[in-house]
Design a protein around this motif. Structure first.
Motif, mmCIF file in Angstrom:
data_model
loop_
_atom_site.group_PDB
_atom_site.id
_atom_site.type_symbol
_atom_site.label_atom_id
_atom_site.label_comp_id
_atom_site.label_asym_id
_atom_site.label_seq_id
_atom_site.Cartn_x
_atom_site.Cartn_y
_atom_site.Cartn_z
ATOM 1 N N PHE A 290 38.439 -55.624 44.717
ATOM 2 C CA PHE A 290 39.261 -55.706 43.509
ATOM 3 C C PHE A 290 38.674 -56.729 42.534
ATOM 4 O O PHE A 290 38.657 -56.497 41.319
ATOM 5 N N LEU A 291 38.178 -57.832 43.045
ATOM 6 C CA LEU A 291 37.527 -58.825 42.193
ATOM 7 C C LEU A 291 36.292 -58.233 41.529
ATOM 8 O O LEU A 291 35.957 -58.573 40.384
ATOM 9 N N ALA A 292 35.607 -57.328 42.237
ATOM 10 C CA ALA A 292 34.393 -56.703 41.718
ATOM 11 C C ALA A 292 34.681 -55.553 40.761
ATOM 12 O O ALA A 292 33.747 -54.940 40.247
ATOM 13 N N GLY A 293 35.955 -55.253 40.519
ATOM 14 C CA GLY A 293 36.289 -54.242 39.517
ATOM 15 C C GLY A 293 36.925 -52.983 40.027
ATOM 16 O O GLY A 293 37.239 -52.081 39.231
ATOM 17 N N ALA A 294 37.146 -52.856 41.336
ATOM 18 C CA ALA A 294 37.893 -51.695 41.827
ATOM 19 C C ALA A 294 39.325 -51.791 41.317
ATOM 20 O O ALA A 294 39.942 -52.858 41.377
ATOM 21 N N ASN A 295 39.848 -50.688 40.804
ATOM 22 C CA ASN A 295 41.213 -50.736 40.256
ATOM 23 C C ASN A 295 41.979 -49.443 40.505
ATOM 24 O O ASN A 295 42.812 -49.031 39.698
ATOM 25 N N SER A 296 41.697 -48.815 41.638
ATOM 26 C CA SER A 296 42.431 -47.615 42.021
ATOM 27 C C SER A 296 42.325 -47.473 43.534
ATOM 28 O O SER A 296 41.289 -47.803 44.126
ATOM 29 N N ILE A 297 43.401 -47.014 44.161
ATOM 30 C CA ILE A 297 43.379 -46.738 45.593
ATOM 31 C C ILE A 297 44.173 -45.468 45.862
ATOM 32 O O ILE A 297 44.958 -45.007 45.028
ATOM 33 N N PHE A 298 43.960 -44.909 47.044
ATOM 34 C CA PHE A 298 44.856 -43.895 47.569
ATOM 35 C C PHE A 298 45.912 -44.585 48.419
ATOM 36 O O PHE A 298 45.594 -45.472 49.214
ATOM 37 N N VAL A 299 47.152 -44.179 48.252
ATOM 38 C CA VAL A 299 48.232 -44.685 49.088
ATOM 39 C C VAL A 299 48.690 -43.566 50.018
ATOM 40 O O VAL A 299 48.305 -42.412 49.862
ATOM 41 N N GLY A 300 49.517 -43.914 50.980
ATOM 42 C CA GLY A 300 49.948 -42.948 51.982
ATOM 43 C C GLY A 300 49.208 -43.176 53.278
ATOM 44 O O GLY A 300 48.255 -43.954 53.358
ATOM 45 N N GLU A 301 49.641 -42.477 54.316
ATOM 46 C CA GLU A 301 49.115 -42.743 55.650
ATOM 47 C C GLU A 301 47.870 -41.946 55.986
ATOM 48 O O GLU A 301 47.174 -42.264 56.946
ATOM 49 N N THR A 302 47.576 -40.882 55.237
ATOM 50 C CA THR A 302 46.385 -40.078 55.539
ATOM 51 C C THR A 302 45.657 -39.705 54.263
ATOM 52 O O THR A 302 46.247 -39.589 53.188
ATOM 53 N N LEU A 303 44.326 -39.504 54.397
ATOM 54 C CA LEU A 303 43.474 -38.958 53.342
ATOM 55 C C LEU A 303 42.849 -37.687 53.912
ATOM 56 O O LEU A 303 41.908 -37.757 54.697
ATOM 57 N N LEU A 304 43.377 -36.552 53.520
ATOM 58 C CA LEU A 304 42.955 -35.275 54.099
ATOM 59 C C LEU A 304 43.120 -35.337 55.617
ATOM 60 O O LEU A 304 44.193 -35.077 56.121
ATOM 61 N N THR A 305 42.087 -35.727 56.363
ATOM 62 C CA THR A 305 42.218 -35.792 57.825
ATOM 63 C C THR A 305 42.003 -37.200 58.366
ATOM 64 O O THR A 305 42.039 -37.400 59.578
ATOM 65 N N ALA A 306 41.746 -38.170 57.504
ATOM 66 C CA ALA A 306 41.450 -39.541 57.952
ATOM 67 C C ALA A 306 42.656 -40.451 57.737
ATOM 68 O O ALA A 306 43.485 -40.222 56.851
ATOM 69 N N ASP A 307 42.733 -41.499 58.552
ATOM 70 C CA ASP A 307 43.815 -42.467 58.407
ATOM 71 C C ASP A 307 43.626 -43.311 57.151
ATOM 72 O O ASP A 307 42.515 -43.472 56.637
ATOM 73 N N ASN A 308 44.729 -43.845 56.656
ATOM 74 C CA ASN A 308 44.730 -44.699 55.479
ATOM 75 C C ASN A 308 45.733 -45.818 55.737
ATOM 76 O O ASN A 308 46.710 -45.613 56.474
ATOM 77 N N PRO A 309 45.522 -47.014 55.184
ATOM 78 C CA PRO A 309 46.514 -48.074 55.390
ATOM 79 C C PRO A 309 47.901 -47.623 54.942
ATOM 80 O O PRO A 309 48.044 -46.919 53.943
ATOM 81 N N GLY A 310 48.923 -48.024 55.666
ATOM 82 C CA GLY A 310 50.280 -47.647 55.309
ATOM 83 C C GLY A 310 50.767 -48.363 54.067
ATOM 84 O O GLY A 310 50.195 -49.361 53.624
ATOM 85 N N GLU A 311 51.868 -47.843 53.508
ATOM 86 C CA GLU A 311 52.400 -48.399 52.271
ATOM 87 C C GLU A 311 52.818 -49.859 52.450
ATOM 88 O O GLU A 311 52.643 -50.678 51.540
ATOM 89 N N ASP A 312 53.384 -50.208 53.608
ATOM 90 C CA ASP A 312 53.819 -51.581 53.831
ATOM 91 C C ASP A 312 52.631 -52.538 53.795
ATOM 92 O O ASP A 312 52.723 -53.631 53.224
ATOM 93 N N HIS A 313 51.515 -52.130 54.397
ATOM 94 C CA HIS A 313 50.335 -53.003 54.398
ATOM 95 C C HIS A 313 49.806 -53.179 52.977
ATOM 96 O O HIS A 313 49.481 -54.298 52.563
ATOM 97 N N ASP A 314 49.707 -52.079 52.229
ATOM 98 C CA ASP A 314 49.212 -52.171 50.855
ATOM 99 C C ASP A 314 50.129 -53.046 50.000
ATOM 100 O O ASP A 314 49.662 -53.875 49.219
ATOM 101 N N ALA A 315 51.447 -52.862 50.157
ATOM 102 C CA ALA A 315 52.387 -53.663 49.373
ATOM 103 C C ALA A 315 52.242 -55.146 49.706
ATOM 104 O O ALA A 315 52.278 -56.001 48.820
ATOM 105 N N GLY A 316 52.043 -55.444 50.992
ATOM 106 C CA GLY A 316 51.856 -56.830 51.389
ATOM 107 C C GLY A 316 50.581 -57.427 50.827
ATOM 108 O O GLY A 316 50.565 -58.576 50.374
ATOM 109 N N LEU A 317 49.499 -56.641 50.856
ATOM 110 C CA LEU A 317 48.229 -57.123 50.309
ATOM 111 C C LEU A 317 48.354 -57.339 48.801
ATOM 112 O O LEU A 317 47.890 -58.365 48.268
ATOM 113 N N PHE A 318 48.974 -56.406 48.098
ATOM 114 C CA PHE A 318 49.154 -56.558 46.651
ATOM 115 C C PHE A 318 49.962 -57.814 46.350
ATOM 116 O O PHE A 318 49.659 -58.548 45.404
#
Length: 332
Positions: A290-318
Motif C-alpha cells: 500500500f505504501l508503494a502505491g497499491a490501492n485496490s484489493i479483492f475482498v471475500g473469502e475466495t478468488l475463483l478457486t483460491a483462498d483470500n483473507p476474510g473480511e474481518d482480517h482485512d478490516a482489522g488491517l485497514f
C-alpha cells in the motif's frame, strides 16, 4: 523530484510516451527507500493517500477450461487431479451474491468464467448478469477469456465497465507458462475491449520462475499500450498441487513490493490491485505494498478457486493502517 536526503535524486519517469526496459529498470533498481518514496509521491498526485478500492470476485463457471495455463487448477489439461467442470451459474444466484458483496462494502463486482472464449449460446445469460449487477449500482467487471470485437461491443452495450484479461508475464517468458494461446492473442483481446469503449483490467502473476527483466517487461508492455489499463492486478502465485508450477519457488517479498512500486510509477493513474496471493503475504508486506502505491484489493473469502483473507482480517488491517475503503464511483 528531490528526495528528503539531499544527496540522492529519484530516477525520473520518462517524459516521452513510451517506456523502455532500460528506463523501467533504472526506476526498479534504485535504492528501495528511494523507490518507495517516488511511488508514494506519484500515488498522492493522483489518488487519496489512505483509500483502497474494494472489489469482489465470483466464479460464474468453474473448471473444464481447454487452456493449459501452468498456474491454473481449472485447466482440463492439468496433469494432476482436476476440478470438476460446472455449468454457468444462474443469473439470480449471481445477483444474490452481488447484493451480499455490496452490503459488505465492495464497489466493483467481478465475474469470471473458465472459458477459452464465451460461446454465443452463453452470451444472453452473461449480458443479463451485467445488467443485473449494474442495476444494483455497482461497477461491473468480467473475465471470460478471449473476446471477438462483436462480443466486446455486446458487453459494452449491456453496461460492462471493465474487462479483465491478464497478460500474465513477459512476451519472452509467456510460452513457458501457456502454449494454447499466444501473447499476441492476449493483446488482441485487450484491443477489442478498448475499441468497444470499455475500461481495461490487465496485469500479471509474479513468482512463476520469471526473471526481474520479465517482470519489468510485463509492466513495460502494459504501460505502453495505447492507453494504460485502468486497473492493474498484481498477483502472487499460489502454487497449486497438480499444476505445472506446484513447486515454483516463492518470490522474495521485497521484489514483489518493488514490482508494485514500479507499476505505480509507470502507470500513475491506474488502480494497482493486490490480487491472488494475499493469504501468503504478511500484514507487513501488504502494508509495504500500500505504501508503494497499491490501492485496490479483492475482498471475500475466495478468488475463483483460491483462498483470500476474510473480511474481518482485512478490516482489522485497514484499521491498523488508517486505511478506509474507497467511496463508490471514485474508482478509475
Amino acid at each position: 523530484m528531490a528526495l528528503s536526503n539531499s544527496t540522492a535524486t529519484a530516477v525520473q519517469a520518462p517524459l516521452k510516451a513510451l517506456w523502455t526496459r532500460m528506463e523501467a529498470r533504472r526506476v526498479y533498481a534504485q535504492p528501495f527507500m528511494d523507490l518507495i518514496l517516488q511511488a508514494q509521491t506519484v500515488h498522492r498526485r493522483h489518488f487519496p493517500a489512505n483509500e483502497v478500492q474494494m472489489s469482489q470476485l465470483l466464479s460464474i463457471k468453474t473448471g473444464g477450461c481447454p487452456e493449459d495455463c501452468g498456474y491454473c487448477s481449472q485447466s482440463a489439461r492439468m496433469p494432476g487431479e482436476k476440478l470438476s467442470a460446472s455449468k454457468l451459474m444462474e443469473v439470480e444466484r449471481v445477483l444474490a451474491e452481488a447484493r451480499k458483496a455490496k452490503d459488505g462494502g465492495a464497489t466493483r463486482y467481478c465475474m469470471g468464467a473458465a472459458w477459452r472464449s464465451p460461446k454465443e449460446r452463453d452470451m444472453e445469460m452473461v449480458v443479463a448478469m451485467v445488467e443485473g449487477v449494474k442495476a444494483l449500482g455497482m461497477e461491473t467487471c468480467m473475465t471470460l477469456g478471449m473476446l471477438s470485437p462483436a462480443q466486446a461491443i455486446r458487453l459494452k452495450d449491456a453496461g460492462l465497465d471493465y474487462y479483465n484479461h491478464n497478460i500474465d508475464t513477459s512476451e519472452r517468458y509467456y510460452s513457458e507458462i501457456i502454449t494454447t494461446r499466444s501473447f499476441a492473442d492476449r493483446l488482441e483481446t485487450l484491443d477489442n475491449v478498448r475499441q468497444a469503449g470499455m475500461k481495461v483490467c490487465a496485469g500479471g502473476i509474479l513468482g512463476m520462475g520469471e526473471t526481474e527483466d520479465d517482470r519489468i517487461d510485463m509492466l513495460v508492455t502494459l504501460a505502453n499500450l495505447p492507453e494504460a489499463p485502468e486497473s492493474v492486478p498484481i498477483n502472487m502465485l499460489i502454487p497449486i498441487p497438480g499444476t505445472q508450477l506446484e513447486n515454483a519457488a516463492p518470490i522474495d517479498p521485497i521484489d514483489f513490493v518493488r514490482t508494485v512500486a514500479l507499476a505505480r510509477v509507470m502507470m500513475p493513474t491506474s488502480h494497482v490491485r493486490l490480487s491472488a496471493g494475499r493469504t501468503e503475504m504478511s500484514d507487513e508486506t501488504q502494508a509495504l505494498c500500500f505504501l508503494a502505491g497499491a490501492n485496490s484489493i479483492f475482498v471475500g473469502e475466495t478468488l475463483l478457486t483460491a483462498d483470500n483473507p476474510g473480511e474481518d482480517h482485512d478490516a482489522g488491517l485497514f484499521r491498523r493502517l488508517g486505511i478506509k475503503p474507497e467511496a463508490p464511483g471514485a474508482a478509475g
